[in-house]
Scaffold this motif. Sequence first.
Motif, PDB file in Angstrom:
ATOM      1  N   GLY A 147       0.815  -1.214   0.000  1.00  0.00           N
ATOM      2  CA  GLY A 147       0.000   0.000   0.000  1.00  0.00           C
ATOM      3  C   GLY A 147       0.843   1.256   0.000  1.00  0.00           C
ATOM      4  O   GLY A 147       0.526   2.231  -0.692  1.00  0.00           O
ATOM      5  N   ILE A 148       1.924   1.246   0.778  1.00  0.00           N
ATOM      6  CA  ILE A 148       2.811   2.417   0.804  1.00  0.00           C
ATOM      7  C   ILE A 148       3.350   2.677  -0.592  1.00  0.00           C
ATOM      8  O   ILE A 148       3.339   3.817  -1.073  1.00  0.00           O
ATOM      9  CB  ILE A 148       3.958   2.206   1.822  1.00  0.00           C
ATOM     10  N   LEU A 193       9.135   4.626  -0.095  1.00  0.00           N
ATOM     11  CA  LEU A 193       9.111   3.312   0.542  1.00  0.00           C
ATOM     12  C   LEU A 193      10.390   3.050   1.336  1.00  0.00           C
ATOM     13  O   LEU A 193      10.340   2.492   2.428  1.00  0.00           O
ATOM     14  CB  LEU A 193       8.911   2.217  -0.503  1.00  0.00           C
ATOM     15  N   PHE A 194      11.527   3.455   0.799  1.00  0.00           N
ATOM     16  CA  PHE A 194      12.803   3.204   1.477  1.00  0.00           C
ATOM     17  C   PHE A 194      13.316   4.415   2.242  1.00  0.00           C
ATOM     18  O   PHE A 194      14.491   4.457   2.615  1.00  0.00           O
ATOM     19  CB  PHE A 194      13.850   2.724   0.467  1.00  0.00           C
ATOM     20  N   SER A 195      12.443   5.362   2.494  1.00  0.00           N
ATOM     21  CA  SER A 195      12.853   6.534   3.273  1.00  0.00           C
ATOM     22  C   SER A 195      13.132   6.129   4.719  1.00  0.00           C
ATOM     23  O   SER A 195      12.592   5.134   5.210  1.00  0.00           O
ATOM     24  CB  SER A 195      11.769   7.611   3.224  1.00  0.00           C
ATOM     25  N   ALA A 253       0.816   4.591   4.639  1.00  0.00           N
ATOM     26  CA  ALA A 253       0.276   4.049   3.392  1.00  0.00           C
ATOM     27  C   ALA A 253      -0.932   4.853   2.922  1.00  0.00           C
ATOM     28  O   ALA A 253      -1.120   5.069   1.721  1.00  0.00           O
ATOM     29  CB  ALA A 253      -0.107   2.582   3.585  1.00  0.00           C
ATOM     30  N   LEU A 254      -1.769   5.294   3.860  1.00  0.00           N
ATOM     31  CA  LEU A 254      -2.999   5.990   3.489  1.00  0.00           C
ATOM     32  C   LEU A 254      -2.799   7.480   3.206  1.00  0.00           C
ATOM     33  O   LEU A 254      -3.629   8.097   2.537  1.00  0.00           O
ATOM     34  CB  LEU A 254      -4.045   5.805   4.585  1.00  0.00           C
ATOM     35  N   ALA A 255      -1.721   8.075   3.706  1.00  0.00           N
ATOM     36  CA  ALA A 255      -1.504   9.517   3.506  1.00  0.00           C
ATOM     37  C   ALA A 255      -1.418   9.901   2.023  1.00  0.00           C
ATOM     38  O   ALA A 255      -2.066  10.870   1.610  1.00  0.00           O
ATOM     39  CB  ALA A 255      -0.265   9.973   4.275  1.00  0.00           C
ATOM     40  N   PRO A 256      -0.643   9.185   1.175  1.00  0.00           N
ATOM     41  CA  PRO A 256      -0.640   9.555  -0.251  1.00  0.00           C
ATOM     42  C   PRO A 256      -2.007   9.398  -0.911  1.00  0.00           C
ATOM     43  O   PRO A 256      -2.388  10.217  -1.754  1.00  0.00           O
ATOM     44  CB  PRO A 256       0.376   8.589  -0.871  1.00  0.00           C
TER      45      PRO A 256
END
Length: 167
Positions: A4-5, A31-33, A52-55
Amino acid sequence: TIIGIYAFSYRLFMKLTKSGFASMVGALTYLFSPLVFNYINMGCNFVLVFLALAPLFIQISMDYFEKGKPWHVVALGLITSISFFQSQAIVWLPLLFICVFLSQITRENLLKSLGKFLLASIAIGLIVILIHLPWLLLIIINPSSVTNSTSTLDLKRFSEVLSVSNQ
């Protein structure tokens, strides 16, 4: 959550850049931040759900200010309700919504956008209250039993953790 992210950030970057390669690089960077990586290592599942839901929340907010369909508000309310299980989301989602609102307004559509913003804010608030109503009523009706049982559980949990670390 990891999928999801990546998927939701890819969709957001695709909307912003209109380039598949740039979207892939942006989604992989997100994702790799260190932010996502640290929460994965700590096992903070609710924070990862919020990340995951923020974007997706940002993308639907942008679509709402462009098109203004009612299902956008319902989707924003549901995402907000899910995200509010992570306490920091109570601060971050309204800030994200305000930032998207500010980025979408122009002089020509100021009043229309302000009306959409206020209407969506009220609707999102009502959806969140309706979804969280069962436990809110429990706290309002009998706050002492909820706080006593919660504090008892927390004390038991922390005493077990401390006793394991002391051994």
